[in-house]
Motif scaffolding. Structure first.
Motif, PDB file in Angstrom:
ATOM      1  N   PRO A  82       0.834  -1.220   0.000  1.00 36.05           N
ATOM      2  CA  PRO A  82       0.000   0.000   0.000  1.00 36.05           C
ATOM      3  C   PRO A  82       0.861   1.259   0.000  1.00 36.05           C
ATOM      4  CG  PRO A  82      -0.855  -1.607   1.561  1.00 36.05           C
ATOM      5  CD  PRO A  82       0.480  -2.125   1.112  1.00 36.05           C
ATOM      6  N   ARG A  83       0.373   2.298  -0.697  1.00 34.62           N
ATOM      7  CA  ARG A  83       1.089   3.569  -0.722  1.00 34.62           C
ATOM      8  C   ARG A  83       1.043   4.244   0.643  1.00 34.62           C
ATOM      9  NH1 ARG A  83       1.498   5.417  -6.132  1.00 34.62           N
ATOM     10  NH2 ARG A  83       1.864   3.549  -7.410  1.00 34.62           N
ATOM     11  N   PHE A  84      -0.094   4.124   1.320  1.00 38.46           N
ATOM     12  CA  PHE A  84      -0.243   4.725   2.642  1.00 38.46           C
ATOM     13  C   PHE A  84      -1.209   3.890   3.453  1.00 38.46           C
ATOM     14  CE2 PHE A  84      -3.589   6.809   0.114  1.00 38.46           C
ATOM     15  CZ  PHE A  84      -4.703   6.598   0.905  1.00 38.46           C
ATOM     16  N   ALA A  85      -1.143   4.069   4.764  1.00 38.74           N
ATOM     17  CA  ALA A  85      -2.088   3.415   5.669  1.00 38.74           C
ATOM     18  C   ALA A  85      -2.403   4.376   6.814  1.00 38.74           C
ATOM     19  CB  ALA A  85      -1.517   2.115   6.209  1.00 38.74           C
ATOM     20  N   VAL A  86      -3.682   4.634   7.013  1.00 39.00           N
ATOM     21  CA  VAL A  86      -4.144   5.457   8.127  1.00 39.00           C
ATOM     22  C   VAL A  86      -4.483   4.522   9.284  1.00 39.00           C
ATOM     23  CG1 VAL A  86      -5.873   7.098   8.940  1.00 39.00           C
ATOM     24  CG2 VAL A  86      -5.018   7.246   6.582  1.00 39.00           C
ATOM     25  N   LEU A  87      -3.766   4.654  10.386  1.00 41.12           N
ATOM     26  CA  LEU A  87      -3.983   3.820  11.571  1.00 41.12           C
ATOM     27  C   LEU A  87      -4.540   4.707  12.682  1.00 41.12           C
ATOM     28  CD1 LEU A  87      -2.078   2.020   9.844  1.00 41.12           C
ATOM     29  CD2 LEU A  87      -1.008   1.285  11.968  1.00 41.12           C
ATOM     30  N   ASP A  88      -5.839   4.796  12.736  1.00 51.34           N
ATOM     31  CA  ASP A  88      -6.531   5.629  13.715  1.00 51.34           C
ATOM     32  C   ASP A  88      -7.182   4.711  14.739  1.00 51.34           C
ATOM     33  OD1 ASP A  88      -8.280   7.253  15.144  1.00 51.34           O
ATOM     34  OD2 ASP A  88      -8.785   8.499  13.414  1.00 51.34           O
ATOM     35  N   PRO A  89      -6.660   4.644  15.968  1.00 44.59           N
ATOM     36  CA  PRO A  89      -7.208   3.704  16.956  1.00 44.59           C
ATOM     37  C   PRO A  89      -8.666   3.968  17.309  1.00 44.59           C
ATOM     38  CG  PRO A  89      -5.606   5.171  17.970  1.00 44.59           C
ATOM     39  CD  PRO A  89      -5.495   5.372  16.495  1.00 44.59           C
TER      40      PRO A  89
END
Length: 384
Positions: free
Chosen positions: A170-177
């Motif tokens: 993946p180009r990016f990953a948003v990891l928002d708990p």
């Protein structure tokens, strides 16, 4: 024992981590992309995430495909592939856990392949090109958001296979708990065990003098052990953000660099999912203790090390360390036998072995230490 350690490592995924970071998504999306929003069973429409996504995607050319199943199957994904081709999508935004992300990787590769896309999964054809993709993670477990590996099923043949390519990173990953806040307890427990076994299979082999890799693996395993012990705190931000990062680090690639690895628990566990539809994380808690007991002689040194550095139990013999792992899984209400998972099939051991044999001679574990006879003993142990 000290061994020369060699590896190449490049992780190109941009990680945006932290509470509220879903708001960063707009700045990560390609401006003129034709986006497919890919998601699973629809929980994002019940927890408010879908509404936030729609606001972010306003002004973009986008459409959506929902309904990616756990253990993503080509029978469902090929409908999404038809939509990608018909609407000329050129970017995939995967919103979900490992199943949705793995499904997006399959679609990214299949979109550029003219033959039967199962060829890519079964390694009959290489991944020569892939659509770019990004991730919004909503279930911490697999680490798929930051690697180029996917596990895909084909229901018609009871296959569940792994394929990989750097092109699927993946180009990016948003990891928002915050996205973990409404998950069912069962999914959270599955995630803890999945991540724990990921780290274990890169650690529980034999010593090679890799101090950094061992230390990183032990840090992840200790964190997951604490999260299991503090499972009653699972709705707190502290628990959720540590869970999300621990799961990512368990399979981001760094703890396995240049060291021997053993993925036999996953290989056997996938057969249990194919045959009985058991959750992936629950297959791992079923298989791993039996496998470690069978391979205790080869893994004794690292099991003792795990006892001291992960479970705070110096002087533990390997069998005691395995029992501590069993206690951890039971603490999470996870099964450790097939019967615990509600499967009452008198022929289960034979069926599991038959499916394992279908791919050829059985040689599992680090350096192929588990031949067919040893694997059969493992299977009989958790089927008993």
């Amino acid at each position: 024992m000290t061994t020369a350690i060699r590896f190449d490592h490049h992780n190109a995924t941009r990680i945006c981590f932290g509470a509220g970071r879903l708001s960063a998504l707009g700045g990560l999306l390609p401006e003129h992309a034709r986006i497919l929003l890919l998601y699973g069973g629809g929980s994002i429409k019940r927890n408010g995430i879908y509404e936030q996504l729609c606001q972010t995607l306003a002004g973009h050319d986008w459409n959506e495909f929902g309904g990616v199943t756990p253990n993503p199957a080509v029978e469902v994904l090929n409908d999404a592939l038809t939509q990608i081709r018909a609407t000329r999508r050129d970017f995939i935004l995967a919103v979900g856990g490992g199943s949705v992300i793995d499904g997006a990787k399959y679609l990214a590769a299949a979109a550029h392949y003219d033959g039967d896309s199962w060829d890519l999964v079964s390694s009959k054809a290489p991944v020569a090109a892939a659509l770019p993709m990004g991730v919004v993670l909503t279930l911490a477990a697999t680490g798929s958001e930051a690697n180029g590996t996917a596990v895909i099923s084909r229901l018609s043949s009871q296959d569940k296979l792994t394929f990989r390519s750097p092109l699927l990173q993946p180009r990016f990953a948003v990891l928002d708990p915050d996205t973990l806040g409404t998950l069912p307890d069962r999914q959270l427990a599955n995630g803890v065990v999945d991540a724990f076994v990921h780290a274990s299979e890169q650690y529980l082999t034999y010593p090679v003098g890799a101090l950094v890799q061992d230390g990183c693996a032990e840090a992840v395993l200790r964190a997951l052990r604490q999260l299991a012990q503090r499972f009653d705190e699972r709705h707190a931000l502290d628990w959720r953000q540590n869970m999300m990062w621990a799961a990512n680090q368990a399979l981001s690639g760094s703890i396995g660099l240049g060291v021997p690895q053993d993925w036999a628990t996953h290989r056997i566990g996938r057969v249990l999912t194919a045959l009985y539809g058991i959750d992936h994380g629950r297959t791992l808690s079923i298989v791993q203790p039996a496998l470690l007991r069978e391979a205790v002689a080869e893994k004794a040194a690292k099991l003792r090390q795990m006892g001291e550095r992960v479970f705070d139990a110096p002087g533990s013999v390997p069998e005691q360390v395995i029992e501590r792992m069993v206690q951890l899984y039971r603490q999470l209400d996870m099964p450790v036998t097939l019967a615990d998972a509600g499967v009452a099939d008198a022929d289960a051991a034979n069926q599991v072995m038959d499916l394992l044999r279908r791919d050829g001679a059985i040689r599992l574990g680090e350096n192929g230490i588990l031949d067919e006879g040893r694997v059969a003993r493992i299977v009989r142990a958790f089927c008993a």
